[in-house]
Design a protein around this motif. Sequence first.
Motif, PDB file in Angstrom:
ATOM      1  N   TYR A   1      43.446  42.781  43.327  1.00  0.00           N
ATOM      2  CA  TYR A   1      44.494  43.834  43.512  1.00  0.00           C
ATOM      3  C   TYR A   1      44.255  44.952  44.373  1.00  0.00           C
ATOM      4  O   TYR A   1      45.223  45.884  44.552  1.00  0.00           O
ATOM      5  N   GLY A   2      43.059  45.109  44.988  1.00  0.00           N
ATOM      6  CA  GLY A   2      42.668  46.307  45.671  1.00  0.00           C
ATOM      7  C   GLY A   2      43.580  46.340  46.885  1.00  0.00           C
ATOM      8  O   GLY A   2      43.801  45.580  47.570  1.00  0.00           O
ATOM      9  N   VAL A   3      43.273  47.589  47.398  1.00  0.00           N
ATOM     10  CA  VAL A   3      43.821  47.939  48.658  1.00  0.00           C
ATOM     11  C   VAL A   3      43.020  48.416  49.960  1.00  0.00           C
ATOM     12  O   VAL A   3      43.375  49.138  50.705  1.00  0.00           O
ATOM     13  N   GLY A   4      41.580  48.228  49.583  1.00  0.00           N
ATOM     14  CA  GLY A   4      40.504  48.774  50.705  1.00  0.00           C
ATOM     15  C   GLY A   4      40.397  47.587  51.613  1.00  0.00           C
ATOM     16  O   GLY A   4      41.524  47.372  52.318  1.00  0.00           O
TER      17      GLY A   4
ATOM     18  N   LEU B   1      40.689  54.926  38.112  1.00  0.00           N
ATOM     19  CA  LEU B   1      41.969  54.320  38.125  1.00  0.00           C
ATOM     20  C   LEU B   1      42.363  53.200  38.932  1.00  0.00           C
ATOM     21  O   LEU B   1      42.857  52.101  38.245  1.00  0.00           O
ATOM     22  N   ALA B   2      41.661  52.738  39.805  1.00  0.00           N
ATOM     23  CA  ALA B   2      41.718  51.341  40.728  1.00  0.00           C
ATOM     24  C   ALA B   2      41.379  50.410  39.871  1.00  0.00           C
ATOM     25  O   ALA B   2      42.096  49.165  39.624  1.00  0.00           O
ATOM     26  N   ALA B   3      40.234  50.456  39.180  1.00  0.00           N
ATOM     27  CA  ALA B   3      39.649  49.434  38.387  1.00  0.00           C
ATOM     28  C   ALA B   3      40.536  49.253  37.250  1.00  0.00           C
ATOM     29  O   ALA B   3      41.005  47.767  36.745  1.00  0.00           O
ATOM     30  N   GLU B   4      41.085  50.211  36.384  1.00  0.00           N
ATOM     31  CA  GLU B   4      41.817  49.887  35.410  1.00  0.00           C
ATOM     32  C   GLU B   4      43.393  49.377  35.802  1.00  0.00           C
ATOM     33  O   GLU B   4      43.928  48.447  35.275  1.00  0.00           O
TER      34      GLU B   4
ATOM     35  N   LEU C   1      47.402  43.649  50.339  1.00  0.00           N
ATOM     36  CA  LEU C   1      46.816  43.352  51.577  1.00  0.00           C
ATOM     37  C   LEU C   1      47.143  42.289  52.598  1.00  0.00           C
ATOM     38  O   LEU C   1      46.929  41.797  53.641  1.00  0.00           O
ATOM     39  N   ARG C   2      48.190  41.512  51.874  1.00  0.00           N
ATOM     40  CA  ARG C   2      48.787  40.132  52.479  1.00  0.00           C
ATOM     41  C   ARG C   2      47.765  39.231  52.838  1.00  0.00           C
ATOM     42  O   ARG C   2      47.769  38.605  54.143  1.00  0.00           O
ATOM     43  N   SER C   3      46.452  39.322  51.927  1.00  0.00           N
ATOM     44  CA  SER C   3      45.569  38.389  52.420  1.00  0.00           C
ATOM     45  C   SER C   3      45.230  37.148  51.539  1.00  0.00           C
ATOM     46  O   SER C   3      45.361  37.369  50.393  1.00  0.00           O
ATOM     47  N   HIS C   4      45.139  35.919  52.150  1.00  0.00           N
ATOM     48  CA  HIS C   4      44.686  34.866  51.427  1.00  0.00           C
ATOM     49  C   HIS C   4      43.384  34.247  52.154  1.00  0.00           C
ATOM     50  O   HIS C   4      43.755  33.568  53.395  1.00  0.00           O
ATOM     51  N   SER C   5      42.168  34.110  51.664  1.00  0.00           N
ATOM     52  CA  SER C   5      41.296  33.855  52.257  1.00  0.00           C
ATOM     53  C   SER C   5      40.854  32.423  51.297  1.00  0.00           C
ATOM     54  O   SER C   5      40.662  32.441  50.397  1.00  0.00           O
TER      55      SER C   5
END
Length: 259
Positions: A145-148, A38-41, A188-192
């Motif tokens: 788009y992941g939340v891990g 589901l996460a990949a879709e 995750l409010r991340s910009h690397s």
Amino acid sequence: MPDVHAKLSPSSSHRWLNCTKSFDLIESAKVPEQTAGLAAEEGTLAHAVLENLMKQALGKVSAAEFKAERKRLAEEAEKLLGRPAISEMEQFASGQVEFILDILRDDPTALVLIEQRVWVSEQCFGTADAIVISGDTMYVVDYKYGVGLPVSAVENSQLLLYGAGALRIWELVYDIQTVELHIFQPRLRSHSEYVVTADELRSWVDTKVLPAIDEINSSTGSFCPSDKICQWCPAKAVCSARANAMWGFLLQEGMLTDD
């Protein structure tokens, strides 16, 4: 989006660049690659939403085409997630859209390529979410788009390969001196970000990537088990090198005896 898959994909490069024997094991054990969940879709759908927004922002689609695609994506999202989600996905995607538009505001002549297929070799290719070239700088922009866990752009082999593939093409046209890698992970409010010179990127390909590909093609590679390298390997359950490494660790820590 392109659906042809590379033998040596940038997304799995952290494994095959460091554990060059893993490819032989996967093939000989006939281990299937992990199926998309589901996460990949959801991630694939989120990328389609981002692409639609970028095309609208760049004037690549008409208002009618944008609305039709948005309607289709909204229906897909609700079917997949069981709730309306298109507005939320668009909101998450807006940060990356604005980042690219900011480059264009500073340099209206910048080249922007969306969903760009790039090749490092015949077997190693992939699709970058966005490639932007402004002046002597090339930006490689990736959307997660992941939340891990947050994904770092620092020495990220997937983005380095995208950059190397794009550099092969566009250095023939532009005097690219610097390559900036950016990963947006908005949930995750991340910009690397990570910066390399074009020369450093070429050297990495020559000294790390091409030798690894040669080892894989000639079946002369070696195993290099570790938590990170093995994490997404489809053959880790049948890998004797990984089992031996785990056994050695447990003995070293006194959690087992060799009696």
